[in-house]
Design a protein around this motif. Structure first.
Motif, PDB file in Angstrom:
ATOM      1  N   MET A   1       0.864  -1.252   0.030  1.00 44.71           N
ATOM      2  CA  MET A   1       0.054   0.092   0.081  1.00 44.71           C
ATOM      3  C   MET A   1       1.031   1.114  -0.190  1.00 44.71           C
ATOM      4  O   MET A   1       1.798   1.266   0.988  1.00 44.71           O
ATOM      5  CB  MET A   1      -0.836   0.216   1.246  1.00 44.71           C
ATOM      6  CG  MET A   1      -2.020   1.231   1.287  1.00 44.71           C
ATOM      7  SD  MET A   1      -2.929   1.018   2.770  1.00 44.71           S
ATOM      8  CE  MET A   1      -3.817  -0.423   2.568  1.00 44.71           C
ATOM      9  N   GLY A   2       0.750   2.119  -1.108  1.00 48.67           N
ATOM     10  CA  GLY A   2       1.773   3.313  -0.906  1.00 48.67           C
ATOM     11  C   GLY A   2       1.131   4.530  -0.449  1.00 48.67           C
ATOM     12  O   GLY A   2      -0.049   4.638  -0.329  1.00 48.67           O
ATOM     13  N   LYS A   3       2.064   5.398   0.156  1.00 54.42           N
ATOM     14  CA  LYS A   3       1.574   6.409   0.998  1.00 54.42           C
ATOM     15  C   LYS A   3       2.429   7.555   0.748  1.00 54.42           C
ATOM     16  O   LYS A   3       3.554   7.150   0.392  1.00 54.42           O
ATOM     17  CB  LYS A   3       1.420   6.026   2.405  1.00 54.42           C
ATOM     18  CG  LYS A   3       0.028   6.334   3.066  1.00 54.42           C
ATOM     19  CD  LYS A   3       0.123   5.836   4.615  1.00 54.42           C
ATOM     20  CE  LYS A   3      -1.054   5.284   4.939  1.00 54.42           C
ATOM     21  NZ  LYS A   3      -2.243   5.954   4.695  1.00 54.42           N
ATOM     22  N   ILE A 234       6.728   3.223   1.956  1.00 57.98           N
ATOM     23  CA  ILE A 234       7.014   4.723   1.841  1.00 57.98           C
ATOM     24  C   ILE A 234       8.366   4.815   1.345  1.00 57.98           C
ATOM     25  O   ILE A 234       9.536   4.603   1.987  1.00 57.98           O
ATOM     26  CB  ILE A 234       7.104   5.220   3.369  1.00 57.98           C
ATOM     27  CG1 ILE A 234       6.036   4.964   4.154  1.00 57.98           C
ATOM     28  CG2 ILE A 234       7.018   7.032   3.263  1.00 57.98           C
ATOM     29  CD1 ILE A 234       4.688   5.578   3.588  1.00 57.98           C
ATOM     30  N   GLY A 235       8.492   5.127  -0.272  1.00 61.69           N
ATOM     31  CA  GLY A 235       9.623   5.145  -0.866  1.00 61.69           C
ATOM     32  C   GLY A 235      10.088   3.639  -1.049  1.00 61.69           C
ATOM     33  O   GLY A 235       9.059   2.695  -1.338  1.00 61.69           O
ATOM     34  N   SER A 236      11.403   3.315  -0.746  1.00 58.66           N
ATOM     35  CA  SER A 236      11.778   2.000  -0.700  1.00 58.66           C
ATOM     36  C   SER A 236      11.798   1.310   0.432  1.00 58.66           C
ATOM     37  O   SER A 236      12.107   0.237   0.806  1.00 58.66           O
ATOM     38  CB  SER A 236      13.287   1.794  -1.235  1.00 58.66           C
ATOM     39  OG  SER A 236      13.939   2.899  -0.121  1.00 58.66           O
ATOM     40  N   VAL A 237      11.175   1.899   1.621  1.00 53.99           N
ATOM     41  CA  VAL A 237      11.175   1.273   3.003  1.00 53.99           C
ATOM     42  C   VAL A 237       9.603   0.868   3.301  1.00 53.99           C
ATOM     43  O   VAL A 237       8.572   1.438   3.208  1.00 53.99           O
ATOM     44  CB  VAL A 237      11.307   2.523   4.155  1.00 53.99           C
ATOM     45  CG1 VAL A 237      11.530   1.914   5.553  1.00 53.99           C
ATOM     46  CG2 VAL A 237      12.905   3.118   3.833  1.00 53.99           C
ATOM     47  N   GLU A 238       9.562  -0.419   3.745  1.00 50.09           N
ATOM     48  CA  GLU A 238       8.347  -0.939   4.255  1.00 50.09           C
ATOM     49  C   GLU A 238       8.190  -0.786   5.978  1.00 50.09           C
ATOM     50  O   GLU A 238       9.114  -1.432   6.771  1.00 50.09           O
ATOM     51  CB  GLU A 238       8.375  -2.381   4.008  1.00 50.09           C
ATOM     52  CG  GLU A 238       7.042  -3.108   4.330  1.00 50.09           C
ATOM     53  CD  GLU A 238       6.793  -4.428   3.911  1.00 50.09           C
ATOM     54  OE1 GLU A 238       6.184  -4.798   2.947  1.00 50.09           O
ATOM     55  OE2 GLU A 238       7.448  -5.514   4.839  1.00 50.09           O
ATOM     56  N   HIS A 273      14.608   9.235   8.185  1.00 53.39           N
ATOM     57  CA  HIS A 273      13.794   8.912   7.030  1.00 53.39           C
ATOM     58  C   HIS A 273      12.632   9.930   6.769  1.00 53.39           C
ATOM     59  O   HIS A 273      12.455  10.610   5.644  1.00 53.39           O
ATOM     60  CB  HIS A 273      13.277   7.434   6.743  1.00 53.39           C
ATOM     61  CG  HIS A 273      12.415   7.121   5.351  1.00 53.39           C
ATOM     62  ND1 HIS A 273      11.379   6.412   5.304  1.00 53.39           N
ATOM     63  CD2 HIS A 273      12.901   7.665   4.058  1.00 53.39           C
ATOM     64  CE1 HIS A 273      10.893   6.459   4.210  1.00 53.39           C
ATOM     65  NE2 HIS A 273      11.693   7.254   3.417  1.00 53.39           N
ATOM     66  N   LEU A 274      11.984  10.067   7.820  1.00 53.95           N
ATOM     67  CA  LEU A 274      10.707  11.105   7.631  1.00 53.95           C
ATOM     68  C   LEU A 274      11.060  12.495   7.723  1.00 53.95           C
ATOM     69  O   LEU A 274      10.309  13.392   6.986  1.00 53.95           O
ATOM     70  CB  LEU A 274       9.877  10.651   8.710  1.00 53.95           C
ATOM     71  CG  LEU A 274       9.258   9.227   8.721  1.00 53.95           C
ATOM     72  CD1 LEU A 274       7.955   9.034   9.877  1.00 53.95           C
ATOM     73  CD2 LEU A 274       8.608   8.853   7.353  1.00 53.95           C
ATOM     74  N   TRP A 275      11.976  13.018   8.517  1.00 49.66           N
ATOM     75  CA  TRP A 275      12.241  14.407   8.847  1.00 49.66           C
ATOM     76  C   TRP A 275      13.478  14.955   8.157  1.00 49.66           C
ATOM     77  O   TRP A 275      14.041  15.863   8.293  1.00 49.66           O
ATOM     78  CB  TRP A 275      12.153  14.816  10.270  1.00 49.66           C
ATOM     79  CG  TRP A 275      10.858  14.651  10.584  1.00 49.66           C
ATOM     80  CD1 TRP A 275       9.883  15.500  10.443  1.00 49.66           C
ATOM     81  CD2 TRP A 275       9.913  13.772  11.294  1.00 49.66           C
ATOM     82  NE1 TRP A 275       8.689  15.237  10.724  1.00 49.66           N
ATOM     83  CE2 TRP A 275       8.676  13.927  11.454  1.00 49.66           C
ATOM     84  CE3 TRP A 275      10.424  12.591  11.757  1.00 49.66           C
ATOM     85  CZ2 TRP A 275       7.793  13.147  12.064  1.00 49.66           C
ATOM     86  CZ3 TRP A 275       9.573  11.570  12.834  1.00 49.66           C
ATOM     87  CH2 TRP A 275       8.113  12.225  12.639  1.00 49.66           C
ATOM     88  N   GLY A 276      14.403  13.614   7.593  1.00 46.77           N
ATOM     89  CA  GLY A 276      15.591  14.322   6.757  1.00 46.77           C
ATOM     90  C   GLY A 276      16.862  14.689   7.546  1.00 46.77           C
ATOM     91  O   GLY A 276      17.695  15.436   6.744  1.00 46.77           O
ATOM     92  N   TRP A 277      16.786  14.560   8.737  1.00 43.14           N
ATOM     93  CA  TRP A 277      18.125  14.783   9.364  1.00 43.14           C
ATOM     94  C   TRP A 277      18.339  13.827  10.507  1.00 43.14           C
ATOM     95  O   TRP A 277      17.423  13.106  11.030  1.00 43.14           O
ATOM     96  CB  TRP A 277      18.132  16.317   9.936  1.00 43.14           C
ATOM     97  CG  TRP A 277      16.991  16.647  10.986  1.00 43.14           C
ATOM     98  CD1 TRP A 277      15.857  17.002  10.722  1.00 43.14           C
ATOM     99  CD2 TRP A 277      17.162  16.901  12.247  1.00 43.14           C
ATOM    100  NE1 TRP A 277      14.993  17.168  11.547  1.00 43.14           N
ATOM    101  CE2 TRP A 277      16.049  17.271  12.791  1.00 43.14           C
ATOM    102  CE3 TRP A 277      18.195  16.670  13.262  1.00 43.14           C
ATOM    103  CZ2 TRP A 277      15.591  17.595  14.101  1.00 43.14           C
ATOM    104  CZ3 TRP A 277      17.850  16.883  14.634  1.00 43.14           C
ATOM    105  CH2 TRP A 277      16.591  17.333  14.987  1.00 43.14           C
TER     106      TRP A 277
END
Length: 360
Positions: A1-3, A234-238, A273-277
């Motif tokens: 399921m993509g998000k 989420i992208g390449s991460v499950e 991954h979610l917040w980029g830092w």
């Protein structure tokens, strides 16, 4: 399921932040509340509950502990859990009690709730080699071992000191495999959406229930096949999450200063991954190597974690300094929200709202 990443960030936040509740209800909803003894400006368990319990004040958990249906135990860290979780974790498989443990247990049955120093007065002040090769008080080590085995429980706390009493180890007809699956669900509900790798690593010490790593993965897959755990790409991460996860409608248009061990930020790989830092907990990092601060706390603004805050009390005043991964959000809305959060933290610490100094 993509998000989308943005949708998923909101899902992670809304699955952990919920409408204000009493302490017992909040811990029941969290499933597990991580504890940490560092107080800067308050202990982690208090900082976590502050975001979820109306009018919560630092130390309320300790003050009301004896009246709450909770236990102290180790899930993926040391902390507090509803009594139902105690029934899942215990009984543990453990070796026969040592002579000193038997003596301590017998003494406690006669004396009632006692802390380690009070126990020393009754059993002696002998020191023994601890788990790390150093020296520790035998009474303290016996108490911790008996607590880890489920034979004693924490009756209450006084100024952070645990007072123990004997406990009736729960009896369960549930198989060890089913208990392990329940541990998986409890941990997943508490951590929130996370990867299979992180989830299994967090509860690897429950190998006394399911010894083989391959079998532990198989039990996780059984929960997925049974529709109790869902997967999102989420992208390449499950990411896995409990299917009964409830999403709140808590308004996100505010600033929140989160504890370093808040469920939203515990999974550091998910955080990045979610917040980029990269967020780092630097209390145990040499001061000259710190980038964020001794007890830097992530700052959530709306659905974005934009930086961190360091908060310290000095001469009766709370000093809160914000840092940012990029530029500070422009305009008066963020400034007002940040100052409101600093004032709320002061009130939580029992300080007057005017005794706050913020550096934005």
């Amino acid at each position: 399921m993509g998000k989308s990443l943005e949708q998923f960030r909101k899902r992670v936040i809304r699955s952990s932040l919920f409408p204000a509740a009493d302490i017992g209800s909040a811990i029941e909803r969290l499933g597990f509340l991580q504890a940490d003894p560092i107080r800067c400006p308050a202990r982690a368990q208090d900082l976590i509950l502050r975001q979820r319990v109306r009018h919560y004040k630092a130390g309320d958990l300790e003050r009301h502990y004896a009246d709450l249906e909770i236990e102290e135990c180790f899930l993926f860290a040391y902390g507090f859990a509803p009594k139902g979780i105690w029934n899942v974790i215990y009984p543990k498989s453990h070796a026969a009690l040592s002579a000193s443990e038997k003596k301590v247990l017998h003494t406690m049955k006669q004396s009632g709730p006692v802390d380690s120093r009070g126990l020393e007065k009754q059993t002696g002040r002998k020191r023994v080699t601890n788990y790390w090769g150093g020296s520790s008080r035998q009474a303290k080590m016996c108490l911790e071992s008996l607590h880890d085995s489920g034979l004693v429980r924490v009756a209450h706390r006084e100024k952070g000191i645990r007072f123990y009493e004997t406990a009736e180890t729960p009896r369960s007809d549930t198989s060890e495999e089913d208990r392990f699956k329940e541990v998986l669900l409890v941990a997943l509900r508490s951590i929130g959406p996370t990867t299979q790798k992180f989830l299994l690593s967090e509860i690897a010490h429950f190998r006394y229930l399911v010894d083989d790593a391959k079998d532990r993965r198989a039990k996780l897959q059984e929960l997925i096949d049974a529709g109790k755990i869902r997967a999102d790409s989420i992208g390449s991460v499950e990411y896995l999450s409990a299917c009964d996860l409830t999403l709140s409608r808590t308004p996100l248009d505010r600033v929140r200063i989160l504890a370093p061990f808040d469920p939203i930020v515990r999974d550091r790989a998910r955080f990045e991954h979610l917040w980029g830092w990269e967020y780092r907990f630097e209390a145990y990092v040499p001061s000259q190597k710190r980038k964020l601060g001794y007890y830097a706390m992530p700052v959530l603004w709306r659905d974005d974690i934009i930086g961190w805050a360091n908060a310290n009390i000095s001469q009766g005043k709370l000093f809160v300094e914000f840092g940012y991964t990029d530029q500070r959000p422009s305009g008066p809305i963020f400034k007002e929200a940040a100052e409101h959060e600093a004032a709320a933290m002061a009130k939580f610490l029992g300080l007057d709202g005017s005794a706050v100094r913020t550096k934005l």
